[in-house]
Design a protein around this motif. Sequence first.
Motif, short mmCIF file in Angstrom:
data_model
loop_
_atom_site.label_atom_id
_atom_site.label_comp_id
_atom_site.label_asym_id
_atom_site.label_seq_id
_atom_site.Cartn_x
_atom_site.Cartn_y
_atom_site.Cartn_z
N ARG A 17 -10.83 -4.50 13.32
CA ARG A 17 -9.53 -4.92 13.87
C ARG A 17 -8.58 -5.29 12.74
O ARG A 17 -7.42 -4.93 12.74
N ARG A 20 -7.26 -2.38 11.11
CA ARG A 20 -6.29 -1.68 11.96
C ARG A 20 -4.92 -2.36 11.87
O ARG A 20 -3.89 -1.73 11.79
N ARG A 21 -4.98 -3.72 11.87
CA ARG A 21 -3.70 -4.42 11.82
C ARG A 21 -3.00 -4.13 10.49
O ARG A 21 -1.82 -3.88 10.43
N ARG A 23 -3.30 -1.59 8.78
CA ARG A 23 -2.78 -0.23 8.80
C ARG A 23 -1.44 -0.17 9.54
O ARG A 23 -0.50 0.46 9.10
N SER A 24 -1.35 -0.88 10.66
CA SER A 24 -0.10 -0.81 11.43
C SER A 24 1.04 -1.46 10.65
O SER A 24 2.18 -1.01 10.71
N GLU A 25 0.69 -2.50 9.86
CA GLU A 25 1.72 -3.08 9.01
C GLU A 25 2.21 -2.06 8.00
O GLU A 25 3.40 -1.91 7.75
N ARG A 26 1.22 -1.35 7.44
CA ARG A 26 1.58 -0.36 6.44
C ARG A 26 2.46 0.73 7.05
O ARG A 26 3.41 1.20 6.45
N VAL A 27 2.13 1.11 8.30
CA VAL A 27 2.92 2.14 8.96
C VAL A 27 4.37 1.67 9.11
O VAL A 27 5.32 2.39 8.81
N THR A 28 4.54 0.39 9.53
CA THR A 28 5.90 -0.13 9.69
C THR A 28 6.65 -0.09 8.37
O THR A 28 7.81 0.33 8.31
N ARG A 31 7.54 3.38 7.52
CA ARG A 31 8.59 3.88 8.41
C ARG A 31 9.94 3.32 7.99
O ARG A 31 10.94 4.01 7.95
#
Lengths: 330, 312
Positions: A17, A20-21, A23-28, A31
Motif C-alpha cells: 500500500r 502504491r501511495r 507511486r500515485s504521488e509520483r504520478v501527480t 503530471r
Amino acid sequence: MAVLTSIPPPVGEAPTRRRRRRRSERVTVTRLRRSLRRHWTLYLLMAVPLVWFGVFKYIPMANAVLAFKNYNVVRGIWGSQWVGWQNFELFFQNPVFWTLVKNTFLLSVYTVAASFPLAIILALALNEIRVGLFKKTVQLVTYAPYFISTVVVVSMTILMLSPRLGLVNDAIGLFGVPAIDFLGNPDYFRHIYVWSDVWQTTGYSAVIYLAALAGVDPALHESAKIDGATRWQRIRHVDLPGIMPTAVIILVLAVGNIMAIGFEKAFLLQNPLNLSESEIIATYVYKTGLLNADFSLATAVGLFNSVINLVLLLGVNTIAKRITGNGLWS
Amino acid sequence: MSAETLTSKRIERRAARARRIRDSRTDRVFMFCVYLLLTVFLLVVLLPLVYIVASSFSSPEAVSAGRVTFWPVEFSLRGYKAVFENPQIIQGYANSLFYTVVGTVVSVVMTIAIAYPMSRRTLVGRNLVMSLILFTMLFTGGLIPTYLVVQQAGLLDTRWALIVPQAIGVWQVIIARTYFRTVIPEELVEASQLDGCGDLRFLWSVVIPLAKPMIAVIALMYAIYQWNSYFDALIYLKNPDLFPLQIVLRNILILNTYSGGAIDASVVLQRQQLADLLKYSLIVVASVPVLIIYPFVARYFTKGIMIGAVKG
C-alpha cells in the motif's frame, strides 16, 4: 530534455500500500511537471489574478489576527501586542452588543421571509402567461429597479416617504391621517428597509425561478392536463416540485448570508432618530473602525460576524441536504 | 362571396372552437387572478418611477408644495438645468465614467485570465485553485483587514482604490469558467494543437471570439457594479475631485448639502424649492444611462444569471 516522464512498471511482487501511495504521488508530480511544461503560458496567465486573490482576499484573512491584538500604527499588524480575547470580551460586554445582533438578525430574517416567497410567486404567475406584450412589459419593468443604484433607491424612498414632499403622506392624507415622519421613527425602519429591498430585487430574483420553470418537463404538464388537473393543481404538483432544488439553494444562500446584510443600504437609511433599530453590525464596524480608528475592536466585531455567517451557511447547508438532498456542494 | 361559403366557414370556425381544449371555469378565475396579481406587481414597481420622472419635469413650486402625482405639473426643465450647472455633478459623472470604463476592462481581462485556464481539463491543480477562489465567497477577512491591505498597497485616495481591490468577482469567474467549459470542446483544443497553435494564440483567436456573448454579460455586470458603487469610494477616497457620481448623489440627496450662503428669506425659499426639484432631476439623470442600456441587454443578462445558476 531528459526528464523521466513515465514511471517504470513495478517488477516482482504486488506493490504494497505504501509503495502504491508513493507511486500515485509520483504520478501527480510528473503530471504537474508535464502540464507545466505544456501549458506554461496558461499558468503564467493565471498568475496575476491568483496574486490578486492572495493580496486582496487571503492577506485580509491573515490580517484578521488584529482581532487578538492591540493595534499599534507604528509597529504594524504583526508587531502589535497580543491581547488574547480582550477585544471580543469588550464587544460582548458592550451594552450595544445585543441590540446590534438583534437588529442585524431581524432585518435579515425579515428580508428573506418577504422576498423569497414573493420572487417565486412572481415567477409562477409570469410563467402562466406564455407569450405576449403584457408578460414582456411586466418582466421588463419589475426587473428594472435592480439596475438602479442603492443610493438612488434610498433617495427615492426618502423622498417618497418625506412628510413634506412625499407621495405616501399625500396618499394617506386623503384619508385624514396626519403626516408621518417615517424615517424619523425607529418603528418603521425595518419595514422601509425590507419593502424597498423587495421593490428593488423581486423582479431580478424571479428570473432564476423562471429559468428553472422553463426546465420543467412539458410532458408532466401534458399528462396532468389529460388527468384533468386545473392550472392551480398543476402549479402545486408540477411546477413547485420542479423548482424546489433551485429554491433550496437560493434559500440556503440567503440564510447563510443572514449576518452579512448589506451595509450600504442600512447606512444610507440611517439617521440619528432611527438608530436604535437601524444600527447593525456592519455599520458599527465602519464607525468604530474607520471613524473612531479603533482597528482592533472593529476587526474583532467583523470576525465575529464572519464566523457566525460561515457557521450559519454550513449548518443550513447540512440541514438542507439532509431534508431535500440538495445543497450548495455535493 | 356567396352566402353558402360564408356559412360553411362559420361552421368550421365553430367546430374548431369546440375541438380546442377549453379552460374550465376554475381555470378562468385563476387566470384572472394571475393577471390581477401581475398588474399589481407592475403598478407597484412602475408608479414610484413615474412619480420621480413626473416630479423632475415639474416646476420647483409645484414640487415643494407636493402637488405632483403621476404627471408633470407646470412643466419645466429648471431641475435639469440646475443639475447640469452643478460642477460637482459634472465632475462626478466624468469620474464615474472613468471608473466604469477602466474598471470594466481590468475586471474582464482578469476574469478571463483566471477562468479560462481553470476550464481546461489538462491543467493540473485547477480544482485546488477553484476551491481557493470559492472559499473567498464563504469567508472574508472583513472591512478593516481589507482596508489595511489597500492602505499598505498605497492605493488610498487614488483612482486605483476603486478599481483594483474589487477587480475580480467570484460569481463572474464561475460564469466564465462554466461558459468556457460548455462552449469550447476539448476536441477543438486538440485539433488546433495539431495545427501548431499555442495556448495563448488559441485563447485569443478561437476562445474569445466564441465567448463574445458571455464576455458582454460579465462586462455589463462589472460596469453596473462600478457605476452604482459608492461604498468603496466612501472608505478609500478623501479627495472630492476623485468622487464618483454615487458619492456626489449621496451628499446632495441624502445628506442635503446643496445650499449656498443665502441672505434674504425669499432667496432661501427659492433655493430650498430648487434643491427639492434638483433631487428628482438628479435621480433621473443618474439612472438614465443604466436604464437606457438595460432593455437591449436584458436578454443576455438573463442568460448570464442562468449560466451562473448552473452548478459545477
